[in-house]
Design a protein around this motif. Structure first.
Motif, PDB file in Angstrom:
ATOM      1  N   CYS A 234      -4.633   5.881  -0.295  1.00  0.00           N
ATOM      2  CA  CYS A 234      -3.672   4.839  -0.626  1.00  0.00           C
ATOM      3  C   CYS A 234      -3.323   5.070  -2.082  1.00  0.00           C
ATOM      4  CB  CYS A 234      -4.276   3.451  -0.443  1.00  0.00           C
ATOM      5  SG  CYS A 234      -3.123   2.148  -0.935  1.00  0.00           S
TER       6      CYS A 234
ATOM      7  N   HIS B 269       0.867  -1.171   0.000  1.00  0.00           N
ATOM      8  CA  HIS B 269       0.000   0.000   0.000  1.00  0.00           C
ATOM      9  C   HIS B 269       0.908   1.227   0.000  1.00  0.00           C
ATOM     10  CE1 HIS B 269      -3.549  -2.446   1.088  1.00  0.00           C
ATOM     11  NE2 HIS B 269      -2.706  -3.130   1.848  1.00  0.00           N
TER      12      HIS B 269
ATOM     13  N   GLN C 226      -1.245   3.198  -4.000  1.00  0.00           N
ATOM     14  CA  GLN C 226      -0.665   2.037  -4.668  1.00  0.00           C
ATOM     15  C   GLN C 226      -1.816   1.074  -4.898  1.00  0.00           C
ATOM     16  OE1 GLN C 226       2.031   0.775  -6.600  1.00  0.00           O
ATOM     17  NE2 GLN C 226       3.227   1.654  -4.939  1.00  0.00           N
TER      18      GLN C 226
ATOM     19  N   MET D 253      -9.851   2.962   0.021  1.00  0.00           N
ATOM     20  CA  MET D 253      -8.934   2.870   1.156  1.00  0.00           C
ATOM     21  C   MET D 253      -8.493   4.282   1.530  1.00  0.00           C
ATOM     22  SD  MET D 253      -5.725   0.367   1.551  1.00  0.00           S
ATOM     23  CE  MET D 253      -4.551   0.569   2.890  1.00  0.00           C
TER      24      MET D 253
ATOM     25  N   CYS E  97      -4.100  -1.684  -4.760  1.00  0.00           N
ATOM     26  CA  CYS E  97      -3.942  -2.796  -3.826  1.00  0.00           C
ATOM     27  C   CYS E  97      -5.150  -3.719  -3.826  1.00  0.00           C
ATOM     28  CB  CYS E  97      -3.663  -2.252  -2.430  1.00  0.00           C
ATOM     29  SG  CYS E  97      -4.958  -1.164  -1.810  1.00  0.00           S
TER      30      CYS E  97
ATOM     31  N   HIS F 120      -9.325  -0.669  -3.445  1.00  0.00           N
ATOM     32  CA  HIS F 120      -8.222   0.288  -3.332  1.00  0.00           C
ATOM     33  C   HIS F 120      -8.716   1.731  -3.282  1.00  0.00           C
ATOM     34  CE1 HIS F 120      -4.814   2.732  -4.440  1.00  0.00           C
ATOM     35  NE2 HIS F 120      -5.410   3.046  -5.565  1.00  0.00           N
TER      36      HIS F 120
HETATM   37 CU   LIG Z   1      -3.963   0.182  -0.310  1.00  0.00          CU
END
Ligand SMILES: [Cu+2]
Ligand code: HEC
Length: 314
Positions: free
Chosen positions: A176, A141, A178, A187, A180, A184
């Protein structure tokens, strides 16, 4: 007015924006210059125009040196500037207060040393350097607070850190950055910057069992004490004073007992076996969470040797 960038809410935000603006202006100028020259030549040398096409061979050494050396110096200057800013953004001051972050699909779990826990929110005091110690429970992350101009990948099996000093009260988005998995994009969270007095009140209102005490409780619950207590019949190392000491390993090398070493001793005990002991410690990987490991590390950190404790009294 339309906001072109998020608010500047940390001590480095202004410097990051200045660097960004200078790079934008520089690369923008170069791009515009290239397009202007291109259009001028398109018109000048269009078919049937009477421009000179004799293709005379001429060299202007001065011009050629100038357009090689000047951009080189300019980009080296940018490089030096970026490096110095980057190292400032990566080096937390010694008095930075630690807060622990565990990322997992798809949430941010925050653990303050005083036992306060939060999910998808982070409360910090204004004007005080904060150091986040972060790890992931599953995939990669990335902790990103645009208003702070700070971002750091959060990796499984590793501790990464990010530090900042918040300079403006308010709520700022936490993202976040990245990819994921499925959720995502959701997040997300909020970083709340509070006046130090309000923050102290917030800490008090949310105080729980301290992180080290939580670790002590887990140390018994997970059976660690069954081997590591001095009364236990098992031949296992005494953990008093372990943190920060130099540990001789079975393969003859040495290692400093830091967060990462203790983390790996618990999750991957076969990786580095302490000299003089049989590799009988079971792996806790998959059995306990990264937040449990953080609590255990805090507990082991708090275990001084009797001698160290006596020295601290004086
Ligand atoms: Cu993440
Ligand atoms: C079955 C007994 C046993 C249990 C249970 C056990 N350990 Fe261990 N542990 C050992 C032995 C033996 C070693 C030394 C060999 C090695 O490094 O693997 C060790 C090594 C360690 C080390 C490295 C110590 C050093 O001096 O380098 C740490 C830290 C540690 N254990 C923490 C824990 C924690 C935390 C738990 C509970 C989650 C735990 N252990 C559970 C037996 C055990």
């Amino acid at each position: 007015m339309i906001a072109l960038s998020p608010p500047q809410a940390s001590s480095v935000a202004g410097s990051v924006d200045t660097l960004f603006d200078v790079m934008l202006a520089l690369t923008g100028t170069v791009s515009v210059a290239v397009f202007v020259v291109m259009i001028v030549f398109c018109v000048k040398y269009r078919r049937r125009s009477h421009a000179d096409r004799s293709n005379a061979n001429q060299t202007r050494l001065g011009v050629e040196i100038a357009w090689t050396v000047l951009p080189f110096l300019m980009f080296m200057a940018l490089f030096g500037w970026s490096i110095s800013l980057w190292s400032r953004m990566r080096t937390p001051p010694a008095d930075a207060a630690p807060i622990y972050v565990v990322a997992k699909q798809w949430m941010w779990k925050v653990q303050h040393p005083g036992g306060q826990r939060e999910i998808d929110s982070l409360h910090v005091p204004l004007g005080q350097p904060i150091r986040l110690v972060m790890t992931s429970q599953d995939v990669i992350h990335s902790f990103y607070v645009p208003a702070f101009r700070q971002k750091q990948d959060v990796l499984p099996g590793r501790y990464t850190q990010l530090w900042f000093t918040a300079t403006r009260e308010g709520d700022y988005p936490l993202l976040c950055s990245q990819y994921c998995g499925t959720d995502h994009a959701r997040m997300t969270g909020t970083v709340t910057v509070m006046k130090p007095a309000d923050y102290a009140r917030w800490l008090q209102a949310h105080a729980g069992q301290g992180l080290a005490e939580q670790g002590a409780e887990r140390f018994r619950r997970f059976g660690c004490s069954g081997c590591h207590d001095s009364q236990s019949g098992v031949h296992a190392p005494d953990l008093d004073g372990l943190y920060g000491s130099t540990v001789p390993l079975a393969d003859g090398s040495q290692v400093r007992a830091d967060d990462r070493y203790i983390h790996d001793s618990i999750m991957l005990p076969r990786k580095q076996v302490a000299a003089g002991y049989a590799p009988i410690m079971p792996s806790y990987s998959g059995r306990i969470g990264e937040d449990d490991v953080l609590a255990l590390i805090a507990y082991i950190k708090s275990r001084r040797t009797a001698m160290e404790a006596a020295r601290e009294q004086h």
